[in-house]
Enzyme design. Structure first.
Site, PDB file in Angstrom:
ATOM      1  N   GLU A 389       3.386  -6.975   8.342  1.00 20.19           N
ATOM      2  CA  GLU A 389       4.863  -6.483   8.426  1.00 20.19           C
ATOM      3  C   GLU A 389       5.338  -7.210   9.698  1.00 20.19           C
ATOM      4  O   GLU A 389       6.230  -6.212  10.515  1.00 20.19           O
ATOM      5  CB  GLU A 389       4.842  -5.096   8.185  1.00 20.19           C
ATOM      6  CG  GLU A 389       4.768  -4.559   6.765  1.00 20.19           C
ATOM      7  CD  GLU A 389       5.132  -3.004   6.710  1.00 20.19           C
ATOM      8  OE1 GLU A 389       5.362  -2.411   7.704  1.00 20.19           O
ATOM      9  OE2 GLU A 389       5.536  -2.818   5.476  1.00 20.19           O
ATOM     10  N   GLU A 460       2.780  -3.335  -1.018  1.00 21.25           N
ATOM     11  CA  GLU A 460       2.702  -2.044  -0.816  1.00 21.25           C
ATOM     12  C   GLU A 460       3.864  -1.539  -1.681  1.00 21.25           C
ATOM     13  O   GLU A 460       5.029  -2.127  -1.882  1.00 21.25           O
ATOM     14  CB  GLU A 460       3.041  -1.639   0.555  1.00 21.25           C
ATOM     15  CG  GLU A 460       1.636  -1.994   1.418  1.00 21.25           C
ATOM     16  CD  GLU A 460       1.839  -1.309   2.866  1.00 21.25           C
ATOM     17  OE1 GLU A 460       2.501  -0.262   2.889  1.00 21.25           O
ATOM     18  OE2 GLU A 460       1.575  -2.051   3.658  1.00 21.25           O
TER      19      GLU A 460
HETATM   20  C1  GAL Z   1       4.044   0.394   5.417  1.00 23.80           C
HETATM   21  C2  GAL Z   1       2.544  -0.095   6.461  1.00 23.80           C
HETATM   22  C3  GAL Z   1       1.541   0.582   6.117  1.00 23.80           C
HETATM   23  C4  GAL Z   1       1.956   2.099   5.889  1.00 23.80           C
HETATM   24  C5  GAL Z   1       2.813   2.323   4.836  1.00 23.80           C
HETATM   25  C6  GAL Z   1       3.310   3.693   4.521  1.00 23.80           C
HETATM   26  O1  GAL Z   1       5.050  -0.152   6.048  1.00 23.80           O
HETATM   27  O2  GAL Z   1       2.279  -1.456   6.076  1.00 23.80           O
HETATM   28  O3  GAL Z   1       0.542   0.584   6.945  1.00 23.80           O
HETATM   29  O4  GAL Z   1       2.373   2.534   7.167  1.00 23.80           O
HETATM   30  O5  GAL Z   1       3.990   1.691   5.306  1.00 23.80           O
HETATM   31  O6  GAL Z   1       4.054   3.726   3.468  1.00 23.80           O
END
Ligand code: GAL
Length: 803
Positions: A389, A460
């Protein structure tokens, strides 16, 4: 020939570092004796400061290398030290390493006192140094500290194989190729003609032998390339993970100088713009992100705990891919992924922040260390070469991509982003898609994110968008399920999305800036102990092979808004299920394919818990019974005060026809939905596959139940180091359902050659909890007694064996 000495026992540890500790004569009797993997500090389960882990510490160990080994090269290997290590041997600095997630080694040949005493001292700096990724800004996870992976020494000849990369080419053709890169070290100062012999083995049986001669130059390092055709080998895939060993032997003057073995598989993994292909077969990737943390000891867990996580992902959660967020993880975890056929997306350490040039150099080095450690693993299908990110940084990301490509031309690269239209130097646009907020939109359209036609993977989703505790109310837990399910549905429906990897496998401790105020991000589909929340069943039920039937409800009206038991989701891979209420058949229910058309196994959604009971019990015509049922469901929906007129009229008609007063009507029909006063109310869900009843779940009235104690295995086995076993405690009812709101207090007593990791007085969290038993380096027996005020003590016994 090669010899390995494992150095995981007998370390002396102090949570402090002072210059005098490096002196060979320093008296370390005040230090604690520890085994590796070791956490620099044990933390509570939650509610502690992230600063607790951040300090310098010292590890000391005596070392003996026999005189007969003089003439061998002595290479010291560290699998992982968080976050910076400065290594001294006999008072002299021998190496340093920045970064806690990748291995490093040093050649200590010149510094060894053969036959005598040697002192190894490691200064471990576990502070969040801004010169080392992921540090420099905030990070949503703890990075822990200490020498949390194994240490070993390797004794080799003056000429030896440092690494071997076995690339498999043309694997879908009849004649496949082994393209072997031998990374050689030559300390003789001369060039040599080497006789190389190779043996290809499957399950310890040789299937092919071949050899060649190669000239090794006098330079210190060289890469020798060997090409060999192979036929009739079995491919590795997620269903049949066929593994092979390749043994390389160097002979000089008919003497074996070195032997080096790697495990690998024949497989082709390709992301294309229309999806992911394994061995030419398109498959949808359904996965979860994994951190490598455990309660109390953070990253410091040995082989069997790492294995277990891979097994939970593959066998219990039924996923086919895992993302190692956000760093290279234990080699043991990866070994098990190779063996199980669990695909892996591995990435370099980092979280949103890109540091200065020095920091970036460490990140680029991390790419190399990661790839060189793991390049033979068939499970790894993609290298992540961006900081998770982070913003675009063309120069930096050209470098990370170039080095990945130069080292490994067989795998594609990805790099996880959270914004659209990012400059793409990787092969796959890997994107964290958090668009889903519970409504209809579950995932973005890939083209809107990538701006061009490229391979695309969602890395994710969910996570912080809907944190959920195991002990949240039912509506929350069901919503958590539906959010994951809707994303999976959307992924399965979109041909240009290769897959979706949910955030995340389990809850984790985090920094103060994140989490629920107690230092935990409740983002997992399991809790920190890997005990499933309901949402775990959304994943588990997508697999075939083992029947899954999870009723995402306790069937208690008191847990529902306005007492409405109107909709129950059953996450299952059964063809259909039959519902019985107090032994009476209510109906047969099918997966809701009309709602979730694309996932392999849609849930069964039950909205009728009455079936034809009214007709049977109340001597009504089927039509009138149907009306009565509709009225009852309308009252549930609107409430009796707001009941629409049409239902009121129908109700009046029925009351007149069957000569019932309002009071009588209420007392007759209300029990069908409230079930008040019922002696005992029991629902039974029976799942069928191929018309055979394969699984049953009963939901009954509450009772005191009992504690169910289940260890993951019955023995502990020490080989290179200590072993652990997880023991799960659940407060269950008579039908085996976990009593979600039980916080029973439990105490643990241990006798024999074992220790409990973490506190011995604990409370169940949402009806369950686990602890780990750890062996102590000695053979023997371990007995753990689990006591609570209400229940009979439970006993778990282990035998501890040593290699
Ligand atoms: C994302 C991040 C993860 C975690 C996640 C929580 O943005 O890459 O490490 O923090 O959010 O949903």
């Amino acid at each position: 020939m090669r010899k390995i000495i494992h150095l995981n026992y007998d370390w002396k540890y102090l949570a402090d570092f002072r210059e005098e500790f490096i002196d060979t004569g320093f008296d370390d009797s005040g230090f604690e004796t520890v085994m590796l993997p070791h956490a620099n500090i044990e933390t509570p389960y939650n509610n502690f400061s992230d600063k607790l882990l951040q300090f310098k510490s010292c590890y000391r160990r005596r070392l003996k290398i026999g005189e007969k080994d003089q003439g061998k090269r002595v290479i010291l290997h560290f699998e992982g030290v968080m976050a910076y290590a400065l290594v001294y041997l006999n008072g002299q600095i021998i190496c340093e390493h920045k970064g806690g997630y990748t291995p490093f080694k040093c050649d200590i040949t010149g510094q060894i006192n053969y036959g005598g005493d040697n002192l190894l001292v490691v200064m471990v700096d576990s502070t969040e140094r801004p010169d080392i990724p992921p540090f420099g800004h905030v990070v949503d996870y703890l990075t822990y500290g200490g020498m949390y992976r194994e240490v070993w020494i390797e004794l080799v000849s003056e000429i030896y194989i440092e690494n071997m990369f076995v690339k498999t080419r043309d694997v879908l053709a009849e004649s496949k190729k082994l393209d072997i890169g031998l990374y050689m070290k030559n300390h003789t100062g001369q060039s040599h003609k080497l006789n190389l012999q190779f043996s290809l083995l499957k399950d310890d049986r040789e299937v092919l032998a071949f050899g060649c001669e190669k000239q090794l130059t006098e330079g210190n390092v060289a890469v020798l390339d060997v090409m060999q055709a192979v036929r009739e080998v079995l491919l590795w895939d997620n269903i049949c993970p066929n593994l092979y060993d390749l043994i390389a032997e160097i002979k000089m003057n008919n003497r074996i100088v070195d032997r080096f073995t790697v495990r690998f598989g024949f497989r082709e993994a390709r992301f294309r713009s229309d999806g992911f292909y394994l061995n030419g077969r398109r498959m949808k990737l359904r996965g979860l992100n994994r951190h490598q943390a455990f309660p109390y000891v953070g990253y410091a867990m040995p082989k069997s705990a790492q294995y277990k996580d891979a097994e939970i992902l593959k066998n219990e959660l039924g996923v086919n891919v895992v993302r190692l967020s956000h760093y290279p993880q234990s080699k043991h975890f990866l070994d098990r992924c190779d063996e199980l056929g669990l695909l892996v997306f591995e990435e370099i350490p980092g979280w949103q922040h890109i540091g200065d040039a020095e920091w970036q150099d460490v990140a680029v080095k991390n790419v190399e260390e990661m790839i060189k450690r793991d390049w033979n693993r068939p499970s790894i299908i993609l290298w992540g070469v961006r900081i998770n990110e982070s913003q675009d940084n063309d120069e930096f990301y050209k470098k990370t991509n170039n080095i990945a490509k130069a080292l490994d031309d067989t795998r594609q690269t990805g790099g996880v982003r959270n914004f659209a239209g990012s400059h793409l130097f990787e092969d796959v646009y890997t994107y964290n898609d958090f668009i889903h907020r519970g409504g209809d939109k579950a995932l973005c359209v890939p083209r809107a994110v990538t701006k061009k036609k490229v391979p695309y993977l969602v890395t994710e989703h969910n996570g912080h968008m809907f944190p959920t505790k195991k002990f949240d109310n039912e509506a929350g837990r069901v919503e958590h399920c539906l959010r994951h399910l809707k994303v999976l549905e959307s992924m399965y429906s979109a041909p240009d999305i290769s897959g979706a990897i949910g955030w995340c496998m389990f809850d984790y401790n985090t920094h103060k800036d994140f989490g629920s105020g107690d230092g935990i991000c409740y983002h997992g589909v399991t809790d920190m102990f890997r005990i499933p929340k309901e949402a775990a069943a959304v994943y588990a039920s997508q697999q075939d092979g083992r029947p899954v039937l999870e009723v995402a409800s306790s069937m208690d009206i008191g847990e529902r808004e306005a007492g409405k038991l109107d909709t129950v989701y059953v996450f299952t891979n059964c063809d259909y299920l039959k519902l019985y209420k107090n032994g009476v058949y209510i109906g047969t229910y099918y997966p809701a394919r009309e709602v979730f058309a694309h996932v392999p196994h849609p849930p069964v959604i039950i909205t009728d818990f009455i079936g034809d009971l009214i007709e049977k019990n109340e001597a009504m015509t089927p039509k009138d019974a149907g009306h009565a049922k509709k009225i009852l469901y309308a009252i549930m929906k609107y409430g009796d005060k707001e009941l629409p007129l049409r239902y009121k009229i129908r109700m009046l008609r029925l009351m007149l026809k069957y000569r019932m007063s309002l009071q009588k009507a209420v007392s007759t029909f209300a029990p069908y939905v409230t079930n008040w006063g019922c002696e005992s109310l029991e629902y039974e869900f029976e799942g069928y596959i191929d018309h055979k009843a394969v699984i049953k779940v009963k939901k009954g009235p509450f009772s005191s139940g009992d504690l169910l104690v289940v260890p993951d295995k019955d023995g502990l086995f020490e080989d290179e180091t200590y072993d652990v076993c997880r023991v799960v405690i659940k407060h269950t009812d008579e039908s085996g359902n976990t009593l979600t709101y039980s916080n029973e207090a439990v105490s643990l007593e241990i006798e024999g050659e074992g220790e409990i990791i973490g506190p011995k007085n604990i409370a169940l969290i949402g009806g369950s909890r686990a602890f780990w038993v750890k062996s102590t380096g000695k053979k023997g027996n371990v007995k753990v007694t689990i006591r609570s005020d209400r229940f009979e003590p439970k006993i778990v016994e282990f035998k501890v064996e040593k290699k």
